[in-house]
Motif scaffolding. Structure first.
Motif, PDB file in Angstrom:
ATOM      1  N   ALA A  21      74.146 -11.473  67.493  1.00  0.00           N
ATOM      2  CA  ALA A  21      73.666 -11.151  66.146  1.00  0.00           C
ATOM      3  C   ALA A  21      72.282 -10.517  66.220  1.00  0.00           C
ATOM      4  O   ALA A  21      71.993  -9.538  65.516  1.00  0.00           O
ATOM      5  N   PHE A  22      71.413 -11.036  67.078  1.00  0.00           N
ATOM      6  CA  PHE A  22      70.075 -10.469  67.246  1.00  0.00           C
ATOM      7  C   PHE A  22      70.145  -9.031  67.757  1.00  0.00           C
ATOM      8  O   PHE A  22      69.460  -8.137  67.245  1.00  0.00           O
ATOM      9  N   PHE A  23      70.979  -8.792  68.759  1.00  0.00           N
ATOM     10  CA  PHE A  23      71.092  -7.441  69.304  1.00  0.00           C
ATOM     11  C   PHE A  23      71.760  -6.476  68.323  1.00  0.00           C
ATOM     12  O   PHE A  23      71.488  -5.280  68.334  1.00  0.00           O
ATOM     13  N   ASN A  24      72.638  -6.991  67.472  1.00  0.00           N
ATOM     14  CA  ASN A  24      73.219  -6.144  66.426  1.00  0.00           C
ATOM     15  C   ASN A  24      72.149  -5.692  65.441  1.00  0.00           C
ATOM     16  O   ASN A  24      72.165  -4.542  64.986  1.00  0.00           O
ATOM     17  N   VAL A  25      71.237  -6.586  65.114  1.00  0.00           N
ATOM     18  CA  VAL A  25      70.132  -6.215  64.219  1.00  0.00           C
ATOM     19  C   VAL A  25      69.263  -5.146  64.875  1.00  0.00           C
ATOM     20  O   VAL A  25      68.876  -4.164  64.228  1.00  0.00           O
ATOM     21  N   LEU A  26      68.982  -5.310  66.166  1.00  0.00           N
ATOM     22  CA  LEU A  26      68.194  -4.298  66.867  1.00  0.00           C
ATOM     23  C   LEU A  26      68.901  -2.942  66.885  1.00  0.00           C
ATOM     24  O   LEU A  26      68.266  -1.899  66.675  1.00  0.00           O
ATOM     25  N   ALA A  27      70.202  -2.940  67.112  1.00  0.00           N
ATOM     26  CA  ALA A  27      70.955  -1.688  67.122  1.00  0.00           C
ATOM     27  C   ALA A  27      70.953  -1.036  65.741  1.00  0.00           C
ATOM     28  O   ALA A  27      70.816   0.180  65.623  1.00  0.00           O
ATOM     29  N   ALA A  28      71.068  -1.841  64.688  1.00  0.00           N
ATOM     30  CA  ALA A  28      71.030  -1.305  63.328  1.00  0.00           C
ATOM     31  C   ALA A  28      69.654  -0.728  63.009  1.00  0.00           C
ATOM     32  O   ALA A  28      69.543   0.316  62.345  1.00  0.00           O
ATOM     33  N   ILE A  29      68.596  -1.381  63.491  1.00  0.00           N
ATOM     34  CA  ILE A  29      67.242  -0.862  63.266  1.00  0.00           C
ATOM     35  C   ILE A  29      67.048   0.464  63.988  1.00  0.00           C
ATOM     36  O   ILE A  29      66.470   1.409  63.427  1.00  0.00           O
ATOM     37  N   VAL A  30      67.531   0.564  65.213  1.00  0.00           N
ATOM     38  CA  VAL A  30      67.425   1.819  65.957  1.00  0.00           C
ATOM     39  C   VAL A  30      68.169   2.931  65.219  1.00  0.00           C
ATOM     40  O   VAL A  30      67.663   4.053  65.085  1.00  0.00           O
ATOM     41  N   GLN A  31      69.356   2.625  64.717  1.00  0.00           N
ATOM     42  CA  GLN A  31      70.100   3.640  63.984  1.00  0.00           C
ATOM     43  C   GLN A  31      69.401   4.024  62.694  1.00  0.00           C
ATOM     44  O   GLN A  31      69.408   5.196  62.320  1.00  0.00           O
ATOM     45  N   ALA A  32      68.804   3.071  62.007  1.00  0.00           N
ATOM     46  CA  ALA A  32      68.076   3.386  60.779  1.00  0.00           C
ATOM     47  C   ALA A  32      66.865   4.262  61.068  1.00  0.00           C
ATOM     48  O   ALA A  32      66.562   5.182  60.301  1.00  0.00           O
ATOM     49  N   ILE A  33      66.175   4.013  62.178  1.00  0.00           N
ATOM     50  CA  ILE A  33      65.041   4.848  62.557  1.00  0.00           C
ATOM     51  C   ILE A  33      65.508   6.264  62.872  1.00  0.00           C
ATOM     52  O   ILE A  33      64.897   7.246  62.438  1.00  0.00           O
ATOM     53  N   VAL A  34      66.595   6.381  63.633  1.00  0.00           N
ATOM     54  CA  VAL A  34      67.138   7.704  63.948  1.00  0.00           C
ATOM     55  C   VAL A  34      67.550   8.424  62.665  1.00  0.00           C
ATOM     56  O   VAL A  34      67.256   9.620  62.488  1.00  0.00           O
ATOM     57  N   LEU A  35      68.176   7.719  61.758  1.00  0.00           N
ATOM     58  CA  LEU A  35      68.582   8.314  60.489  1.00  0.00           C
ATOM     59  C   LEU A  35      67.366   8.779  59.692  1.00  0.00           C
ATOM     60  O   LEU A  35      67.370   9.892  59.138  1.00  0.00           O
ATOM     61  N   ALA A  36      66.322   7.971  59.654  1.00  0.00           N
ATOM     62  CA  ALA A  36      65.112   8.349  58.918  1.00  0.00           C
ATOM     63  C   ALA A  36      64.453   9.575  59.534  1.00  0.00           C
ATOM     64  O   ALA A  36      64.009  10.478  58.812  1.00  0.00           O
ATOM     65  N   ILE A  37      64.398   9.625  60.845  1.00  0.00           N
ATOM     66  CA  ILE A  37      63.800  10.783  61.521  1.00  0.00           C
ATOM     67  C   ILE A  37      64.608  12.041  61.251  1.00  0.00           C
ATOM     68  O   ILE A  37      64.052  13.098  60.918  1.00  0.00           O
ATOM     69  N   TYR A  38      65.906  11.946  61.355  1.00  0.00           N
ATOM     70  CA  TYR A  38      66.740  13.134  61.158  1.00  0.00           C
ATOM     71  C   TYR A  38      66.768  13.579  59.702  1.00  0.00           C
ATOM     72  O   TYR A  38      66.914  14.765  59.422  1.00  0.00           O
ATOM     73  N   ARG A  39      66.653  12.647  58.775  1.00  0.00           N
ATOM     74  CA  ARG A  39      66.580  13.020  57.357  1.00  0.00           C
ATOM     75  C   ARG A  39      65.235  13.654  57.026  1.00  0.00           C
ATOM     76  O   ARG A  39      65.157  14.587  56.241  1.00  0.00           O
ATOM     77  N   THR A  40      64.157  13.118  57.615  1.00  0.00           N
ATOM     78  CA  THR A  40      62.804  13.593  57.320  1.00  0.00           C
ATOM     79  C   THR A  40      62.567  14.988  57.874  1.00  0.00           C
ATOM     80  O   THR A  40      62.022  15.854  57.182  1.00  0.00           O
TER      81      THR A  40
END
Length: 98
Positions: free
Chosen positions: A41-60
């Motif tokens: 569960a902890f590593f899933n949260v980390l993976a989701a955070i990494v994806q959210a950061i990538v999404l924010a960078i690519y959107r910005t």
């Protein structure tokens, strides 16, 4: 071309992680080792955070890659739902003192 490869690489790695997480969750549930699910569960949260950061960078920065793919949103949702399920199932029953 490099932003395209990075974007899809992150998505494919997170899809592979989600598959491994589901496999090992079932494995540990079958062996009644529910406490191990907390780590996944902890590593899933980390993976989701990494994806959210990538999404924010690519959107910005506006590379336009995220405009035709909603797969990253689905993977983030799957990881977060899987996190909640693993957190609930990862609880160990309390020992009763009799």
């Amino acid at each position: 071309m490099v932003p395209f490869i990075i974007y899809w690489g992150v998505i494919l790695v997170c899809v592979a992680w989600a598959a491994l997480s589901i496999f090992f969750s079932i494995f540990y549930l079958a062996r009644k080792e529910n406490g191990n699910l907390w780590a996944f569960a902890f590593f899933n949260v980390l993976a989701a955070i990494v994806q959210a950061i990538v999404l924010a960078i690519y959107r910005t920065w506006g590379w336009g890659i995220t405009q035709y793919s909603s797969l990253i949103y689905i993977i983030i949702g799957v990881l977060l739902v899987l996190t909640v399920v693993q957190a609930i199932l990862g609880r160990e029953p309390k020992e009763s003192i009799a």
